[in-house]
Design a protein around this motif. Structure first.
Motif, PDB file in Angstrom:
ATOM      1  N   CYS A  15      -3.546  -6.503  11.328  1.00 13.41           N
ATOM      2  CA  CYS A  15      -4.976  -6.238  11.079  1.00 13.41           C
ATOM      3  C   CYS A  15      -5.861  -7.287  11.744  1.00 13.41           C
ATOM      4  CB  CYS A  15      -5.234  -6.178   9.575  1.00 13.41           C
ATOM      5  SG  CYS A  15      -4.518  -4.719   8.774  1.00 13.41           S
ATOM      6  N   ASP A  35       1.066   1.085   3.042  1.00 12.48           N
ATOM      7  CA  ASP A  35      -0.320   0.706   2.772  1.00 12.48           C
ATOM      8  C   ASP A  35      -0.608  -0.595   3.499  1.00 12.48           C
ATOM      9  OD1 ASP A  35      -2.879   0.622   1.628  1.00 12.48           O
ATOM     10  OD2 ASP A  35      -2.185  -0.512  -0.116  1.00 12.48           O
ATOM     11  N   LEU A  36      -1.870  -0.863   3.760  1.00 11.75           N
ATOM     12  CA  LEU A  36      -2.244  -2.164   4.301  1.00 11.75           C
ATOM     13  C   LEU A  36      -1.770  -3.251   3.333  1.00 11.75           C
ATOM     14  CD1 LEU A  36      -5.893  -1.415   5.479  1.00 11.75           C
ATOM     15  CD2 LEU A  36      -3.808  -1.394   6.869  1.00 11.75           C
ATOM     16  N   SER A 150      -4.303  -9.613  -0.267  1.00  8.95           N
ATOM     17  CA  SER A 150      -4.393  -8.185   0.052  1.00  8.95           C
ATOM     18  C   SER A 150      -5.767  -7.823   0.570  1.00  8.95           C
ATOM     19  CB  SER A 150      -4.074  -7.343  -1.184  1.00  8.95           C
ATOM     20  OG  SER A 150      -2.771  -7.580  -1.646  1.00  8.95           O
ATOM     21  N   ARG A 151      -6.790  -8.354  -0.083  1.00  3.72           N
ATOM     22  CA  ARG A 151      -8.149  -8.019   0.323  1.00  3.72           C
ATOM     23  C   ARG A 151      -8.496  -8.652   1.668  1.00  3.72           C
ATOM     24  NH1 ARG A 151     -10.657  -4.723  -2.164  1.00  3.72           N
ATOM     25  NH2 ARG A 151     -12.548  -5.093  -0.942  1.00  3.72           N
ATOM     26  N   VAL A 154      -7.220  -6.227   4.166  1.00  5.30           N
ATOM     27  CA  VAL A 154      -8.081  -5.042   4.231  1.00  5.30           C
ATOM     28  C   VAL A 154      -9.383  -5.352   4.954  1.00  5.30           C
ATOM     29  CG1 VAL A 154      -9.442  -3.432   2.842  1.00  5.30           C
ATOM     30  CG2 VAL A 154      -7.075  -3.923   2.208  1.00  5.30           C
ATOM     31  N   GLU A 449     -11.607   1.966   2.310  1.00  8.09           N
ATOM     32  CA  GLU A 449     -10.556   0.944   2.338  1.00  8.09           C
ATOM     33  C   GLU A 449      -9.150   1.537   2.399  1.00  8.09           C
ATOM     34  OE1 GLU A 449     -10.912  -2.213  -0.453  1.00  8.09           O
ATOM     35  OE2 GLU A 449     -13.080  -2.436  -0.211  1.00  8.09           O
ATOM     36  N   ASP A 456      -2.045   1.401  -4.732  1.00  6.61           N
ATOM     37  CA  ASP A 456      -2.901   0.777  -3.714  1.00  6.61           C
ATOM     38  C   ASP A 456      -4.094   0.096  -4.370  1.00  6.61           C
ATOM     39  OD1 ASP A 456      -1.176   1.895  -1.886  1.00  6.61           O
ATOM     40  OD2 ASP A 456      -2.559   3.465  -1.233  1.00  6.61           O
ATOM     41  N   ARG A 461      -5.726  -3.543  -3.765  1.00  2.84           N
ATOM     42  CA  ARG A 461      -7.183  -3.656  -3.624  1.00  2.84           C
ATOM     43  C   ARG A 461      -7.781  -4.425  -4.801  1.00  2.84           C
ATOM     44  NH1 ARG A 461      -4.840  -1.144  -0.402  1.00  2.84           N
ATOM     45  NH2 ARG A 461      -5.624   0.253   1.234  1.00  2.84           N
TER      46      ARG A 461
END
Length: 484
Positions: A15, A35-36, A150-151, A154, A449, A456, A461
């Motif tokens: 990312c 998932d991301l 995680s964020r 994203v 997102e 997720d 998130r």
């Protein structure tokens, strides 16, 4: 369509590279089969840090780079990254006092001009720091930072998408081959794409992907599992501890999600990426690590949740997992259209890694690479001081309540103004899905997102799942699925 760059892997490295490339004007496609941040990038110790212990292995370049990035990241994402004070008790120590003090001086020096407080010795009036310890003896205090890993992943993807990047979640690379000057790739969504270059950012699967592509890499990968446990809060205060262990490893104890303490990590060699599951020995090790230092004792039965990730470390030939370098290696294969493979890396240095990756790709792709993200804030990061921002959020949307307003301010920062643009009352937020998450926020997560499943949302998130009972979780899953 022919893209300039096809990136395989939606972890922090993939990312970050997508963000850097999009801002440089390249056409970018990133594909992630799950998932991301679904794997290693959501299973870190949640720290932006220079890596104090890396000094013991003479990783001076890595530490200096990480400390420079720490300074940038604290400013670029103040909603999800905040300074954290660490207490290093000199108890059960396997290193002499003078060595630790010298290491901290060097840590401060390598950090250069920084906004975080510098290191110092423990003082007699540091009762908040020493009270939780079994023995309140000598020790040290220094600074690093906490991050919602995680964020952060994203947000990198969101910035890439905002600048033209194509991010596809739940889409796997089925096959790819070199045809003339491009890669011809087939994806699990049924599409076929062409790309002038490819980035293998598959994390623990980096070697497997190389094998599928028929490419022999000069670099190797060591798979090392790191596990963490979460227990009810061990002490009051918003500071963390770094605890020396008899095996010369260190273990962190960090305040987590209001009411819990995170303890980690382990270093266990594994054979496959799928081995990212904590075992009984790791739980016992982490409990013992905490019990050596804290007055409040814990046992495996006190563990409320765990997470494990497999780190794809560059194989530098070290005999022990704890000694394997945490630096990264970028390997460029130009036997046809370029393939850049990522070995190693860490959350803190992902932005720098991306900058270096684009520098390596500049020649094969025929563009001029230059820094574009060093002073760039992440989505939501356009705030100054977080507590002042939180006061503004509560004044603007008082119906959010104290707990929800703080959670959302941390998660979305200045993006809240867009999410809640037309929201004038609690009723406008829509149905309550559980854990303080409403229909408006859920739709944002789905449409902005890439959240597709309840996990997720609950595990990545946000960390709402940590606070829900089994029944509340089941109700959330049903409500989330009904929104589809």
């Amino acid at each position: 369509m022919t893209y300039d760059l096809l990136i395989v892997g939606g972890g922090i490295n993939g990312c970050a590279i997508a963000r850097e490339a999009s801002l440089l004007g390249l056409t970018v496609l990133l594909v992630e089969r799950d998932d991301l941040a679904a794997h290693t990038s959501s299973a870190s110790t949640k720290l932006i840090h220079g890596g104090l212990r890396y000094l013991e292995y003479y990783e001076f370049k890595l530490v200096a780079e990480a400390l420079r990035e720490r300074e940038r990241l604290v400013k670029a994402a103040p909603h999800i990254i905040h300074p954290l004070r660490f207490v290093l008790p000199h108890e059960n120590a396997v290193r002499p006092w003078w060595m630790v003090r010298l290491g901290l001086y060097l840590y401060d020096f390598l950090g250069g001009k920084m906004t975080l407080a510098r290191s110092r010795g423990l003082r007699k009036n540091d009762s908040a720091f020493t009270a939780p310890l079994k023995v309140a003896s000598k020790g040290f205090v220094y600074s690093d930072a906490f991050v919602d890993d995680s964020r952060l992943t994203v947000l990198n993807a969101m910035d890439a998408a905002a600048n033209g990047g194509d991010v596809r979640v739940g889409v796997a690379l089925e096959s790819a081959r070199r045809e003339g000057e491009v890669w011809q790739a087939h994806l699990s969504d049924g599409s076929s794409v062409r790309a002038r270059a490819m980035v293998n950012a598959a994390g623990p699967w980096v070697a497997q992907l190389l094998g599928r592509l028929g490419v022999n890499a000069a670099s190797g990968v060591r798979l090392v599992k790191g596990s963490h446990i979460v227990v009810p809060r061990l002490y009051e205060g918003d500071h963390a501890y770094i605890l020396q262990q008899p095996d010369r490893r260190i273990v962190f104890a960090i305040p987590y999600q209001d009411g819990f303490t995170e303890i980690g990590t382990t270093d266990v060699p594994v054979d496959a990426p799928e081995d990212a599951v904590i075992d009984e020995n790791e739980i016992a090790y982490l409990c013992a690590a905490a019990n050596r230092h804290f007055a409040q004792q814990i046992a495996p039965d006190d563990v409320t949740s765990t997470w494990s990730g497999v780190r794809p470390l560059y194989d530098d030939g070290a005999s022990e997992a704890k000694a394997v370098t945490r630096d990264y290696v970028l390997e460029l294969d130009t036997n046809g259209p370029a393939l850049l493979s990522i070995f190693g890396g860490k959350i803190t240095t992902a932005r720098h890694l991306a900058e270096e990756a684009l520098g390596k790709l500049a020649g094969p792709l025929g563009f001029s690479a230059h820094p574009v993200t060093r002073a760039r804030v992440f989505p939501g990061g356009a705030i100054t001081e977080f507590r002042q921002f939180l006061d503004q959020v509560r004044a603007t949307w008082p119906f959010l309540g104290m707990a929800r307003s703080e959670r959302m301010a941390h998660a979305y920062g200045s993006m809240l103004a867009e999410m809640l643009r037309d929201i004038k009352s609690a009723e406008d937020l829509g149905a309550e899905l559980g854990g303080g998450l409403t229909e408006v926020e859920a739709r944002w997560l789905r449409t902005r997102e890439w959240a597709r499943t309840a996990d997720d949302v609950l595990l990545r998130r946000s960390k709402i799942g940590l606070h829900l009972s089994a029944a509340e979780r089941a109700a959330f899953v049903a409500a989330w699925d009904a929104l589809a």
